[in-house]
Design an enzyme around this catalytic site. Structure first.
Site, PDB file in Angstrom:
ATOM      1  N   THR A 142      -1.240  15.121 -13.676  1.00  0.00           N
ATOM      2  CA  THR A 142      -0.525  14.219 -12.975  1.00  0.00           C
ATOM      3  C   THR A 142       0.796  14.914 -12.534  1.00  0.00           C
ATOM      4  OG1 THR A 142      -0.935  12.372 -14.538  1.00  0.00           O
ATOM      5  CG2 THR A 142       0.883  12.130 -13.090  1.00  0.00           C
ATOM      6  N   GLY A 181       2.262  14.991 -22.011  1.00  0.00           N
ATOM      7  CA  GLY A 181       2.889  14.795 -23.436  1.00  0.00           C
ATOM      8  C   GLY A 181       2.967  16.183 -23.897  1.00  0.00           C
ATOM      9  N   GLU A 424      -3.848   7.501 -18.229  1.00  0.00           N
ATOM     10  CA  GLU A 424      -5.548   7.776 -18.482  1.00  0.00           C
ATOM     11  C   GLU A 424      -6.160   6.786 -17.657  1.00  0.00           C
ATOM     12  OE1 GLU A 424      -6.883  10.571 -19.306  1.00  0.00           O
ATOM     13  OE2 GLU A 424      -5.813  10.471 -21.279  1.00  0.00           O
TER      14      GLU A 424
HETATM   15  C1  LIG Z   1      -8.528  10.329 -30.670  1.00  0.00           C
HETATM   16  C2  LIG Z   1      -7.833  11.011 -30.019  1.00  0.00           C
HETATM   17  C3  LIG Z   1      -6.778  10.073 -29.491  1.00  0.00           C
HETATM   18  C4  LIG Z   1      -5.444  11.009 -28.658  1.00  0.00           C
HETATM   19  C5  LIG Z   1      -4.834  10.009 -28.016  1.00  0.00           C
HETATM   20  C6  LIG Z   1      -3.945  10.980 -27.239  1.00  0.00           C
HETATM   21  C7  LIG Z   1      -3.142  10.041 -26.423  1.00  0.00           C
HETATM   22  C8  LIG Z   1      -2.159  10.519 -25.682  1.00  0.00           C
HETATM   23  C9  LIG Z   1      -1.227   9.874 -24.857  1.00  0.00           C
HETATM   24  C10 LIG Z   1      -1.337   9.711 -23.572  1.00  0.00           C
HETATM   25  C11 LIG Z   1      -2.194  10.499 -22.793  1.00  0.00           C
HETATM   26  C12 LIG Z   1      -2.410  10.011 -21.311  1.00  0.00           C
HETATM   27  C13 LIG Z   1      -2.827  11.450 -20.625  1.00  0.00           C
HETATM   28  C14 LIG Z   1      -3.104  11.214 -19.248  1.00  0.00           C
HETATM   29  O1  LIG Z   1      -2.754  10.234 -18.539  1.00  0.00           O
HETATM   30  S1  LIG Z   1      -3.872  12.373 -18.500  1.00  0.00           S
HETATM   31  C15 LIG Z   1      -3.896  11.955 -16.674  1.00  0.00           C
HETATM   32  C16 LIG Z   1      -5.117  10.641 -16.556  1.00  0.00           C
HETATM   33  N1  LIG Z   1      -5.293  10.357 -15.166  1.00  0.00           N
HETATM   34  C17 LIG Z   1      -6.073   9.547 -14.733  1.00  0.00           C
HETATM   35  O2  LIG Z   1      -6.587   8.953 -15.276  1.00  0.00           O
HETATM   36  C18 LIG Z   1      -6.288   9.582 -13.287  1.00  0.00           C
HETATM   37  C19 LIG Z   1      -6.877   8.575 -12.663  1.00  0.00           C
HETATM   38  N2  LIG Z   1      -7.879   8.725 -11.484  1.00  0.00           N
HETATM   39  C20 LIG Z   1      -9.014   9.198 -11.510  1.00  0.00           C
HETATM   40  O3  LIG Z   1      -9.532   9.084 -12.618  1.00  0.00           O
HETATM   41  C21 LIG Z   1      -9.542   9.191 -10.317  1.00  0.00           C
HETATM   42  O4  LIG Z   1      -8.869   9.769  -9.339  1.00  0.00           O
HETATM   43  C22 LIG Z   1     -10.293   7.987  -9.857  1.00  0.00           C
HETATM   44  C23 LIG Z   1      -9.211   6.889  -9.615  1.00  0.00           C
HETATM   45  C24 LIG Z   1     -11.316   7.533 -10.611  1.00  0.00           C
HETATM   46  C25 LIG Z   1     -11.069   8.346  -8.309  1.00  0.00           C
HETATM   47  O5  LIG Z   1     -11.419   9.739  -8.318  1.00  0.00           O
HETATM   48  P1  LIG Z   1     -11.796  10.484  -6.895  1.00  0.00           P
HETATM   49  O6  LIG Z   1     -11.058  10.143  -5.887  1.00  0.00           O
HETATM   50  O7  LIG Z   1     -12.310  11.820  -7.025  1.00  0.00           O
HETATM   51  O8  LIG Z   1     -13.410   9.542  -6.673  1.00  0.00           O
HETATM   52  P2  LIG Z   1     -13.808   8.644  -5.743  1.00  0.00           P
HETATM   53  O9  LIG Z   1     -12.854   7.285  -5.893  1.00  0.00           O
HETATM   54  O10 LIG Z   1     -13.982   9.147  -4.414  1.00  0.00           O
HETATM   55  O11 LIG Z   1     -15.374   8.437  -6.556  1.00  0.00           O
HETATM   56  C26 LIG Z   1     -16.149   9.380  -6.450  1.00  0.00           C
HETATM   57  C27 LIG Z   1     -17.176   9.166  -7.197  1.00  0.00           C
HETATM   58  O12 LIG Z   1     -16.996   9.677  -8.465  1.00  0.00           O
HETATM   59  C28 LIG Z   1     -17.286   8.702  -9.693  1.00  0.00           C
HETATM   60  N3  LIG Z   1     -16.122   9.005 -10.663  1.00  0.00           N
HETATM   61  C29 LIG Z   1     -14.808   8.936 -10.594  1.00  0.00           C
HETATM   62  N4  LIG Z   1     -14.225   9.360 -11.793  1.00  0.00           N
HETATM   63  C30 LIG Z   1     -15.370   9.669 -12.599  1.00  0.00           C
HETATM   64  C31 LIG Z   1     -15.547  10.181 -13.902  1.00  0.00           C
HETATM   65  N5  LIG Z   1     -14.357  10.384 -14.728  1.00  0.00           N
HETATM   66  N6  LIG Z   1     -16.759  10.360 -14.376  1.00  0.00           N
HETATM   67  C32 LIG Z   1     -17.722   9.931 -13.751  1.00  0.00           C
HETATM   68  N7  LIG Z   1     -17.830   9.716 -12.523  1.00  0.00           N
HETATM   69  C33 LIG Z   1     -16.449   9.525 -11.871  1.00  0.00           C
HETATM   70  C34 LIG Z   1     -16.693   7.286  -8.834  1.00  0.00           C
HETATM   71  O13 LIG Z   1     -17.146   6.444  -9.432  1.00  0.00           O
HETATM   72  C35 LIG Z   1     -17.420   7.755  -7.567  1.00  0.00           C
HETATM   73  O14 LIG Z   1     -18.767   7.458  -7.730  1.00  0.00           O
HETATM   74  P3  LIG Z   1     -19.495   6.941  -6.497  1.00  0.00           P
HETATM   75  O15 LIG Z   1     -21.047   7.109  -7.094  1.00  0.00           O
HETATM   76  O16 LIG Z   1     -19.342   5.536  -6.319  1.00  0.00           O
HETATM   77  O17 LIG Z   1     -19.343   7.718  -5.462  1.00  0.00           O
HETATM   78  C1  LIG Z   2       3.737   7.527 -21.477  1.00  0.00           C
HETATM   79  C2  LIG Z   2       2.850   8.148 -20.520  1.00  0.00           C
HETATM   80  C3  LIG Z   2       2.087   9.375 -20.840  1.00  0.00           C
HETATM   81  C4  LIG Z   2       1.495  10.294 -19.743  1.00  0.00           C
HETATM   82  N1  LIG Z   2       0.714  11.284 -20.434  1.00  0.00           N
HETATM   83  C5  LIG Z   2       0.412  12.016 -19.363  1.00  0.00           C
HETATM   84  C6  LIG Z   2      -0.295  13.320 -19.778  1.00  0.00           C
HETATM   85  O1  LIG Z   2      -0.336  13.809 -20.968  1.00  0.00           O
HETATM   86  N2  LIG Z   2      -1.015  14.220 -18.713  1.00  0.00           N
HETATM   87  C7  LIG Z   2      -0.974  13.706 -17.347  1.00  0.00           C
HETATM   88  O2  LIG Z   2      -1.435  14.474 -16.639  1.00  0.00           O
HETATM   89  N3  LIG Z   2      -0.668  12.513 -17.098  1.00  0.00           N
HETATM   90  C8  LIG Z   2       0.281  11.599 -17.877  1.00  0.00           C
HETATM   91  N4  LIG Z   2       0.813  10.539 -17.685  1.00  0.00           N
HETATM   92  C9  LIG Z   2       0.828   9.979 -16.285  1.00  0.00           C
HETATM   93  C10 LIG Z   2      -0.523   8.790 -16.096  1.00  0.00           C
HETATM   94  O3  LIG Z   2      -1.882   9.390 -16.240  1.00  0.00           O
HETATM   95  C11 LIG Z   2      -0.203   8.151 -14.637  1.00  0.00           C
HETATM   96  O4  LIG Z   2       0.925   7.703 -14.572  1.00  0.00           O
HETATM   97  C12 LIG Z   2      -1.595   7.213 -14.598  1.00  0.00           C
HETATM   98  O5  LIG Z   2      -2.590   7.957 -14.165  1.00  0.00           O
HETATM   99  C13 LIG Z   2      -1.075   6.257 -13.151  1.00  0.00           C
HETATM  100  O6  LIG Z   2      -0.981   7.052 -11.970  1.00  0.00           O
HETATM  101  P1  LIG Z   2       0.621   6.915 -11.122  1.00  0.00           P
HETATM  102  O7  LIG Z   2       1.776   6.836 -12.148  1.00  0.00           O
HETATM  103  O8  LIG Z   2       0.280   7.557  -9.810  1.00  0.00           O
HETATM  104  O9  LIG Z   2       0.521   5.262 -10.690  1.00  0.00           O
HETATM  105  P2  LIG Z   2       0.019   4.799  -9.370  1.00  0.00           P
HETATM  106  O10 LIG Z   2      -1.208   5.264  -8.946  1.00  0.00           O
HETATM  107  O11 LIG Z   2       1.292   5.252  -8.347  1.00  0.00           O
HETATM  108  O12 LIG Z   2       0.170   3.372  -9.525  1.00  0.00           O
HETATM  109  C14 LIG Z   2       1.263   2.439  -8.909  1.00  0.00           C
HETATM  110  C15 LIG Z   2       0.429   0.896  -8.453  1.00  0.00           C
HETATM  111  O13 LIG Z   2      -0.140   1.327  -7.419  1.00  0.00           O
HETATM  112  C16 LIG Z   2      -1.608   0.587  -7.700  1.00  0.00           C
HETATM  113  N5  LIG Z   2      -2.619   1.587  -6.961  1.00  0.00           N
HETATM  114  C17 LIG Z   2      -2.770   2.921  -6.915  1.00  0.00           C
HETATM  115  N6  LIG Z   2      -3.886   3.303  -6.231  1.00  0.00           N
HETATM  116  C18 LIG Z   2      -4.780   2.222  -6.186  1.00  0.00           C
HETATM  117  C19 LIG Z   2      -5.818   1.825  -5.618  1.00  0.00           C
HETATM  118  N7  LIG Z   2      -6.676   2.984  -5.092  1.00  0.00           N
HETATM  119  N8  LIG Z   2      -6.290   0.738  -5.424  1.00  0.00           N
HETATM  120  C20 LIG Z   2      -5.188  -0.386  -5.675  1.00  0.00           C
HETATM  121  N9  LIG Z   2      -4.162  -0.180  -6.263  1.00  0.00           N
HETATM  122  C21 LIG Z   2      -3.862   0.952  -6.624  1.00  0.00           C
HETATM  123  C22 LIG Z   2      -1.706   0.708  -9.249  1.00  0.00           C
HETATM  124  O14 LIG Z   2      -2.704  -0.532  -9.493  1.00  0.00           O
HETATM  125  C23 LIG Z   2      -0.367   0.402  -9.303  1.00  0.00           C
HETATM  126  O15 LIG Z   2      -0.044  -1.147  -9.651  1.00  0.00           O
HETATM  127  C24 LIG Z   2       1.283   9.615 -18.590  1.00  0.00           C
HETATM  128  C25 LIG Z   2       1.900   8.313 -18.175  1.00  0.00           C
HETATM  129  C26 LIG Z   2       2.620   7.721 -19.156  1.00  0.00           C
HETATM  130  C27 LIG Z   2       3.363   6.723 -18.715  1.00  0.00           C
END
Ligand SMILES: CCCCCCCC/C=C\CCCC(=O)SCCNC(=O)CCNC(=O)[C@H](O)C(C)(C)COP(=O)(O)OP(=O)(O)OC[C@H]1O[C@@H](n2cnc3c(N)ncnc32)[C@H](O)[C@@H]1OP(=O)(O)O
Ligand SMILES: Cc1cc2nc3c(=O)[nH]c(=O)nc-3n(C[C@H](O)[C@H](O)[C@H](O)COP(=O)(O)OP(=O)(O)OC[C@H]3O[C@@H](n4cnc5c(N)ncnc54)[C@H](O)[C@@H]3O)c2cc1C
Length: 662
Positions: A142, A181, A424
């Site tokens: 992120t 984190g 996530e």
């Molecule tokens: C036991 C262990 C415990 C450990 C605990 C640890 C906890 C620690 C605490 C906190 C951790 C927090 C860590 C984080 O937050 S890390 C950052 C996380 N960030 C996100 O999750 C970002 C979210 N966004 C996305 O995943 C993607 O951008 C998206 C929203 C899914 C869109 O992706 P993109 O723009 O590339 O794709 P499209 O929308 O154009 O879709 C393309 C096609 O790909 C498919 N797709 C998307 N993602 C996946 C995937 N992960 N796997 C497989 N396929 C995927 C999507 O569905 C589309 O498919 P299609 O066939 O329709 O074209």
């Molecule tokens: C405690 C904590 C720990 C974290 N740890 C990590 C980490 O270890 N590593 C890491 O990389 N990241 C980490 N993150 C970041 C986290 O993964 C992001 O905050 C998360 O993926 C959401 O993205 P954003 O903040 O950009 O939200 P945004 O996407 O800006 O969301 C804001 C609003 O916009 C809306 N929105 C956005 N896109 C769309 C769409 N396409 N359609 C409809 N609505 C939409 C959402 O629904 C939401 O209501 C952490 C966050 C927190 C709070």
């Protein structure tokens, strides 16, 4: 030792089933329960892990104490020879009493990404030092400007064939990595997600292992600006960090190359699927489903045990004040959540098994089930975290004023859990991902393709077309779980169809696919929600068929019915609109729910006991096993730092001089 509270003793005596039998079932077997308890007792009886209440500590002290515990934990795990991931998890969650900690990202995402995305040679280089904590890493994806839309991340990794290095840059303010984190102070490495440029072409996001601090001094390396992002709503122990990279050079071998590769001359070899880079997120989403169950079951344990010992108000004039658990309104708040906690426990087990099964196929080169795994993990993560998040707050309020005290444990559970709705993958965004899959499947089924797995119900679209209630002899049998599963299935089918038709209607107005999608997102999220709800009810019902103990079966069957019927009342509009239920049936459901609350009442405490949280892990004066809540609240309050002196120094500094001036 104070005697056990008599109310809570009576509750346990009145239970109709054996709690130990149910605990064994939740753990998987009696042997697994024994081993989990053995591991927990290693922590609880260890003087190094005696727990200082973090509510009486500053943020810096909390971080310090967490790092100390994590370091001791790593040593002790080695000494005890605990290496099985599940056993490490049992030990770790007991050490940190449910709080997130600075090594979470290293253990949960850094090591996982290495295991799933490093080539064999890279595993040889990086895994052992990372396992031994010489390399401490995080997952830096992120950025300030983008969390959700990761295709737009701005950090770049440009290959320089002349030195065979990648040059990493965060070229704008919005490209500064933000949130990871353990990044701020703990990690010396980060897996950085960056846009790969080689031979003048961008190939999208790839993962790179980037050293960020000196291995000897722990000082930031040249070109690296790194720090803590400041206090948050919770996560006090975790140094969520920022990271700015300026011309940071890393060897070619530091790009994770199990799937995509960059050759020494800069030529690029495509991965079999570009979504494999997102694999670690799918893993954590799958694991979060189980965390929803834990957070909700802990909250229910606290609220239900407290409700059994708390007496308030009058039910009948002149009679003693009843236990608040005897109020129907209190039961209606808590028992559906208890049922959801059980449902999510089973769904969590299923999600974990499914993740490991499909990942096994992926490792063998079969990627066919990746879309379903992604859709399931994304949807169930969102569905279960939303319910659990709201449920924790209901539990807190069900404890009245005392729920607002930190010693109730509920505020800490809430602030630690609530970011699962965001991290996530933000929940709405995840629901829309599931919807994308569902609409695709719906269209495939309409074209005559045979679907399998959790969406196979879309094969039967014609048969599933709900009939008007009047033309059906019997609609849903509200006493029969199988019939309720069928109703949820029909509702999901209907809402997927509504979403698909909304998209179709929008497209017929000649607007773009993207605008049609945006204009249908309410229907799309509802379709995903209905699909996930169906999966949960189905899995709960399926679990019952595995239970041989009749007493346990009976009580879980009651909970499963309550879960299903309560879900119908919350979404009655859908069931009515789809013609699945009649208005009179809704009143019957309310009556049936009331009867189920009465059935569950004698088993409520035993049902939360079966989750088997020991007091040290629950960390709640209200949820104590012995029920002696008031004594321990009083003791806890006496330890408040404000009570260290009889007269606080502020009196001498401000109040006393003020008085002399007035
Ligand atoms: C036991 C262990 C415990 C450990 C605990 C640890 C906890 C620690 C605490 C906190 C951790 C927090 C860590 C984080 O937050 S890390 C950052 C996380 N960030 C996100 O999750 C970002 C979210 N966004 C996305 O995943 C993607 O951008 C998206 C929203 C899914 C869109 O992706 P993109 O723009 O590339 O794709 P499209 O929308 O154009 O879709 C393309 C096609 O790909 C498919 N797709 C998307 N993602 C996946 C995937 N992960 N796997 C497989 N396929 C995927 C999507 O569905 C589309 O498919 P299609 O066939 O329709 O074209
Ligand atoms: C405690 C904590 C720990 C974290 N740890 C990590 C980490 O270890 N590593 C890491 O990389 N990241 C980490 N993150 C970041 C986290 O993964 C992001 O905050 C998360 O993926 C959401 O993205 P954003 O903040 O950009 O939200 P945004 O996407 O800006 O969301 C804001 C609003 O916009 C809306 N929105 C956005 N896109 C769309 C769409 N396409 N359609 C409809 N609505 C939409 C959402 O629904 C939401 O209501 C952490 C966050 C927190 C709070």
């Amino acid at each position: 030792l104070a005697a056990m509270n008599p109310d809570i003793c009576r509750e346990r005596e009145n239970a109709t089933f054996n709690t130990e039998t149910l605990t064994n079932m939740l753990d998987g077997s009696a042997e697994k329960t024994r081993r989990r308890r053995e591991i927990e007792s290693l922590v609880i009886n260890d003087p190094d892990f005696q727990h200082d209440d973090p509510n009486f500590m500053s943020r810096s002290e909390r971080y310090d104490a967490a790092v100390k515990k994590s370091s001791q934990m790593i040593m002790k795990l080695r000494d005890y020879g605990i290496s099985d991931p599940e056993e490490i998890y049992f030990y770790k969650r007991c050490v940190h009493r449910g709080f997130s900690e600075p090594l979470d990202l290293h253990l949960g995402m850094f090591l996982t990404t290495l295991l799933n995305q490093a080539s064999p040679t890279q595993l040889d280089t990086f895994f052992t030092p990372a396992w031994n904590l010489e390399i401490v890493g995080t997952y830096a994806q992120t950025e300030l400007g983008h969390g959700t839309h990761i295709r737009k991340l701005e950090t770049t990794a440009t290959y320089d064939p002349s030195t065979q290095e990648f040059v990493l840059n965060c070229p704008t303010v919005s490209s500064i990595k933000w949130w990871p984190g353990g990044l701020g102070k703990t990690s010396n490495h980060a897996i950085v997600l960056a846009q790969l440029y080689t031979l003048g072409k961008c190939h999208g996001l790839h993962a790179f292992i980037v050293p960020i601090r000196c291995m000897k001094t722990h000082q930031p390396l040249p070109g690296v600006t790194v720090g803590d992002i400041g206090p948050k709503f919770g996560f006090e122990e975790v140094d969520n960090g920022y990271l700015k990279l300026e011309n940071v050079r890393i060897p070619r071998e530091n790009m994770l190359m199990k799937y995509a590769q960059v050759e020494p001359d800069g030529s690029y070899l495509k991965p079999p699927s570009d979504k494999l880079t997102y694999g670690t997120m799918v893993f954590i989403r799958a694991m979060i489903v189980g965390e929803s169950a834990r957070a909700l079951s802990k909250s229910c344990t606290i609220a239900i045990r407290y409700s059994a010992v708390r007496h308030q108000s009058e039910l009948r004039p002149g009679e003693p004040e009843p236990q608040i658990l005897d109020y129907q309104a209190q039961q209606y708040k808590l028992f559906p959540l208890l049922a959801a906690a059980y449902a999510f426990t089973f769904v969590g087990q299923y999600m974990s098994d499914t993740y490991h099964r499909i990942t096994g196929h992926i490792n063998q080169g079969d990627f066919s089930q990746l879309p379903e795994l992604h859709a399931l993990a994304a949807g169930l993560k969102a569905f279960t975290t939303w319910t659990a998040n709201a449920g924790i707050e209901v539990c807190r309020m069900a404890c009245g004023g005392h729920g607002y005290l930190c010693c109730s444990g509920l505020p800490d559970i809430y602030v630690t859990f609530t970011p699962t709705c965001t991290y996530e993958g933000e929940n709405t965004v995840m629901m829309l991902q599931t919807a994308r899959f569902l609409v695709k499947c719906y269209r495939q089924a309409r074209e005559g393709q045979q679907l399998s797995g959790t969406v196979s119900y879309l094969n039967e679209q014609q048969r599933l077309q709900p009939q008007p209630v009047s033309s059906r002899p019997t609609v849903v049998n509200i006493n029969d779980l199988a019939s309720l599963v069928e109703a949820y299935k029909l509702r999901a089918a209907k809402l997927v169809e509504v979403a698909a038709k909304s998209l179709q209607g929008e497209l017929q107005r000649s607007i773009s696919q993207e605008d049609a999608w945006n204009n249908s997102s309410i229907e799309l999220v509802r379709a995903s929600d209905a699909h996930c709800h169906y999966v949960v009810v189905e899995l709960f019902a399926a679990k019952l068929s595995e239970i041989s103990d009749t007493a346990v079966h009976s009580v879980l069957n009651t909970l499963a019915l309550l879960y299903a019927l309560h879900g119908i009342t919350l979404n009655s509009g859908d069931f009515l609109q789809a013609g699945l239920l009649s208005v009179p049936q809704l009143s019957q459901i309310t009556q049936r729910i009331k009867a189920l609350l009465v059935e569950i009442r004698p088993n409520a405490v035993a049902l939360v006991d079966s989750f088997d949280y020991n007091d040290e892990m629950l960390n709640s004066v209200l949820g104590r096993y012995d029920g002696n809540v008031y004594e321990s609240m009083f003791e806890w309050a006496k330890r408040s730092p404000l009570n260290r002196t009889e007269v606080h120094e502020s009196y001498y500094k401000y109040m006393k001089p003020l008085r002399s001036k007035l």
